[in-house]
Design a protein around this motif. Structure first.
Motif, PDB file in Angstrom:
ATOM      1  N   MET A   1      -2.877 -24.907  23.761  1.00  0.00           N
ATOM      2  CA  MET A   1      -4.021 -25.259  22.908  1.00  0.00           C
ATOM      3  C   MET A   1      -4.349 -24.079  22.017  1.00  0.00           C
ATOM      4  O   MET A   1      -4.342 -22.942  22.449  1.00  0.00           O
ATOM      5  CB  MET A   1      -5.205 -25.617  23.793  1.00  0.00           C
ATOM      6  CG  MET A   1      -6.414 -26.096  23.053  1.00  0.00           C
ATOM      7  SD  MET A   1      -7.623 -26.755  24.202  1.00  0.00           S
ATOM      8  CE  MET A   1      -7.865 -25.371  25.283  1.00  0.00           C
TER       9      MET A   1
ATOM     10  N   THR B   1      -2.409 -31.402  16.006  1.00  0.00           N
ATOM     11  CA  THR B   1      -1.889 -30.049  15.807  1.00  0.00           C
ATOM     12  C   THR B   1      -2.871 -29.279  14.943  1.00  0.00           C
ATOM     13  O   THR B   1      -3.789 -29.855  14.341  1.00  0.00           O
ATOM     14  CB  THR B   1      -0.513 -30.042  15.102  1.00  0.00           C
ATOM     15  OG1 THR B   1      -0.690 -30.363  13.717  1.00  0.00           O
ATOM     16  CG2 THR B   1       0.454 -31.043  15.730  1.00  0.00           C
TER      17      THR B   1
ATOM     18  N   GLY C   1      -3.923 -29.754  19.972  1.00  0.00           N
ATOM     19  CA  GLY C   1      -2.720 -29.591  20.752  1.00  0.00           C
ATOM     20  C   GLY C   1      -1.793 -28.592  20.074  1.00  0.00           C
ATOM     21  O   GLY C   1      -2.018 -28.189  18.930  1.00  0.00           O
ATOM     22  N   LYS C   2      -0.738 -28.205  20.787  1.00  0.00           N
ATOM     23  CA  LYS C   2       0.220 -27.263  20.220  1.00  0.00           C
ATOM     24  C   LYS C   2       1.192 -27.945  19.270  1.00  0.00           C
ATOM     25  O   LYS C   2       1.732 -27.319  18.363  1.00  0.00           O
ATOM     26  CB  LYS C   2       1.006 -26.578  21.339  1.00  0.00           C
ATOM     27  CG  LYS C   2       0.168 -25.669  22.222  1.00  0.00           C
ATOM     28  CD  LYS C   2       1.034 -25.059  23.327  1.00  0.00           C
ATOM     29  CE  LYS C   2       0.212 -24.156  24.241  1.00  0.00           C
ATOM     30  NZ  LYS C   2       1.030 -23.599  25.356  1.00  0.00           N
TER      31      LYS C   2
ATOM     32  N   ASP D   1       1.462 -33.474  22.204  1.00  0.00           N
ATOM     33  CA  ASP D   1       0.998 -32.598  23.289  1.00  0.00           C
ATOM     34  C   ASP D   1      -0.239 -33.192  23.950  1.00  0.00           C
ATOM     35  O   ASP D   1      -1.364 -32.745  23.719  1.00  0.00           O
ATOM     36  CB  ASP D   1       0.711 -31.202  22.722  1.00  0.00           C
ATOM     37  CG  ASP D   1       0.233 -30.226  23.793  1.00  0.00           C
ATOM     38  OD1 ASP D   1       0.443 -30.518  24.991  1.00  0.00           O
ATOM     39  OD2 ASP D   1      -0.333 -29.186  23.429  1.00  0.00           O
TER      40      ASP D   1
ATOM     41  N   GLU E   1      -1.114 -33.056  27.136  1.00  0.00           N
ATOM     42  CA  GLU E   1      -1.735 -32.116  28.077  1.00  0.00           C
ATOM     43  C   GLU E   1      -2.673 -31.159  27.349  1.00  0.00           C
ATOM     44  O   GLU E   1      -3.757 -30.838  27.846  1.00  0.00           O
ATOM     45  CB  GLU E   1      -0.664 -31.347  28.835  1.00  0.00           C
ATOM     46  CG  GLU E   1       0.124 -32.195  29.826  1.00  0.00           C
ATOM     47  CD  GLU E   1       1.124 -31.373  30.618  1.00  0.00           C
ATOM     48  OE1 GLU E   1       1.169 -30.137  30.429  1.00  0.00           O
ATOM     49  OE2 GLU E   1       1.859 -31.958  31.424  1.00  0.00           O
ATOM     50  N   GLY E   2      -2.253 -30.690  26.191  1.00  0.00           N
ATOM     51  CA  GLY E   2      -3.108 -29.797  25.411  1.00  0.00           C
ATOM     52  C   GLY E   2      -4.376 -30.478  24.963  1.00  0.00           C
ATOM     53  O   GLY E   2      -5.464 -29.880  24.971  1.00  0.00           O
ATOM     54  N   GLN E   3      -4.272 -31.741  24.581  1.00  0.00           N
ATOM     55  CA  GLN E   3      -5.467 -32.468  24.154  1.00  0.00           C
ATOM     56  C   GLN E   3      -6.393 -32.760  25.332  1.00  0.00           C
ATOM     57  O   GLN E   3      -7.622 -32.694  25.193  1.00  0.00           O
ATOM     58  CB  GLN E   3      -5.065 -33.757  23.442  1.00  0.00           C
ATOM     59  CG  GLN E   3      -4.467 -33.527  22.064  1.00  0.00           C
ATOM     60  CD  GLN E   3      -4.546 -34.766  21.201  1.00  0.00           C
ATOM     61  OE1 GLN E   3      -4.235 -35.875  21.629  1.00  0.00           O
ATOM     62  NE2 GLN E   3      -4.987 -34.590  19.968  1.00  0.00           N
TER      63      GLN E   3
ATOM     64  N   ALA F   1      -6.722 -30.860  27.974  1.00  0.00           N
ATOM     65  CA  ALA F   1      -7.375 -29.577  28.252  1.00  0.00           C
ATOM     66  C   ALA F   1      -8.501 -29.308  27.252  1.00  0.00           C
ATOM     67  O   ALA F   1      -9.567 -28.797  27.618  1.00  0.00           O
ATOM     68  CB  ALA F   1      -6.352 -28.445  28.224  1.00  0.00           C
ATOM     69  N   ALA F   2      -8.264 -29.656  25.993  1.00  0.00           N
ATOM     70  CA  ALA F   2      -9.300 -29.474  24.975  1.00  0.00           C
ATOM     71  C   ALA F   2     -10.512 -30.362  25.270  1.00  0.00           C
ATOM     72  O   ALA F   2     -11.664 -29.916  25.167  1.00  0.00           O
ATOM     73  CB  ALA F   2      -8.736 -29.798  23.598  1.00  0.00           C
TER      74      ALA F   2
END
Length: 323
Positions: A1, A35, A64-65, A69, A71-73, A75-76
């Protein structure tokens, strides 16, 4: 992230104190894009920041990365929930994978609005402000087919992210507008690009190694169209190929004007951001809760119009690109 953008008053998330004697409540809004680097999301993020500042709200922007992504979203989203923001605007990379995080946010009283991409199911979010991506794909397909005139189609398709709702909707819309099916022999090659210019260029180079007998190209977005054009131009094939795209960024409209590709379908991310920010602030300050899907619009941009399809020229597009 990736990193965080903070704008507006330095307030804690979910702070409901008055900003002064006018009774206006402070509002904290989270934004989660697919992104940080894609020009579309750069424009959307800037528009959201500008709208938040205008509305005396605080914006926390995460992403996200890469496109896809999830998982990144997630986590955000979890970070924004922990900060007790009032509302979250999200452009979901995975329209089902993000549902748990959205449900938790809504359970805690946070308004969740999807931008650019609807969740699956659509009512998992409180409301959606987005392009009708099937329609955008259909406009591109109808234009490219008409531009071929009486030539038999020989098509390459450069898609976005595998499993992406937006990618599938645009792909299916293009086929509908082009009047072929997914297994039609007119499709000479396909590739996944994740919406990335460099991957698109490499994908086109690989497709051209198999056959250079191509006269039309579908592209998921303008970075992909640019990568495809670069590969075709390097082989001296650009003039024989009609390239269509979707986005309507200023660079993309300039590329259409320069003849790199024949047409693009303009989206309106600034409109998405403005509507999203306004909906959250209106909900917090006035209790008005948004709902349903709002189509934020599409316009076909080309300097070579075809009969039967309404379009605008690139001068019009440059005045409104990503507005």
């Amino acid at each position: 992230m990736v990193g965080t953008l903070l704008l507006g008053a330095a307030a804690c998330g979910g702070n409901q104190e008055s900003t002064g004697g006018d009774g206006t409540q402070k509002v904290t809004i989270g934004l989660v894009t697919k992104t940080e680097t894609n020009p579309f999301f750069v424009s959307l993020r800037k528009a959201a920041a500008d709208a938040a500042k205008e509305d005396n709200a605080e914006l926390i922007a995460l992403s996200g990365k890469f496109d896809g992504d999830n998982e990144g979203q997630v986590a955000a989203m979890e970070s924004l929930i922990a900060r007790h923001v009032d509302g979250i605007l999200i452009t979901p990379s995975n329209t089902t994978g993000i549902l748990g995080a959205i449900a938790e946010a809504r359970r805690q009283g946070i308004l969740v609005i999807a931008l650019d991409t609807a969740t699956d199911p659509e009512d998992a979010a409180d409301a959606t402000y987005a392009t009708d991506n099937f329609k955008a794909g259909r406009l591109q397909g109808a234009y490219v087919r008409a531009a071929l005139a009486d030539r038999d189609p020989k098509l390459f398709m450069l898609d976005g992210t595998e499993g992406s709702t937006v990618s599938q909707q645009r792909h299916d819309g293009f086929l509908s507008g082009f009047r072929i099916k997914n297994d039609s022999p007119e499709i000479r090659g396909r590739a996944i690009t994740n919406g990335d210019r460099n991957r698109a260029q490499a994908a086109m180079e690989n497709l051209l190694q198999r056959t250079s007998d191509v006269n039309s190209v579908y592209t998921i977005n303008e970075p992909v169209a640019d990568g495809a054009y670069t590969a075709l131009a390097a082989r001296g094939l650009a003039r024989q190929v009609t390239i269509g795209s979707i986005d309507g960024g200023c660079d993309g409209v300039r590329d259409v004007k320069a003849g790199k590709y024949a047409a693009t379908v303009m989206q309106f991310p600034v409109r998405m951001a403005d509507l999203g920010v306004a909906a959250v602030t209106d909900f917090v300050r006035n209790g008005k809760k948004p709902s349903g899907f709002t189509d934020t619009g599409t316009e076909l941009i080309t300097d070579k119009p075809v009969r039967g399809l309404a379009s605008q020229n690139t001068d019009w597009g440059l005045q409104r690109c990503w507005g």
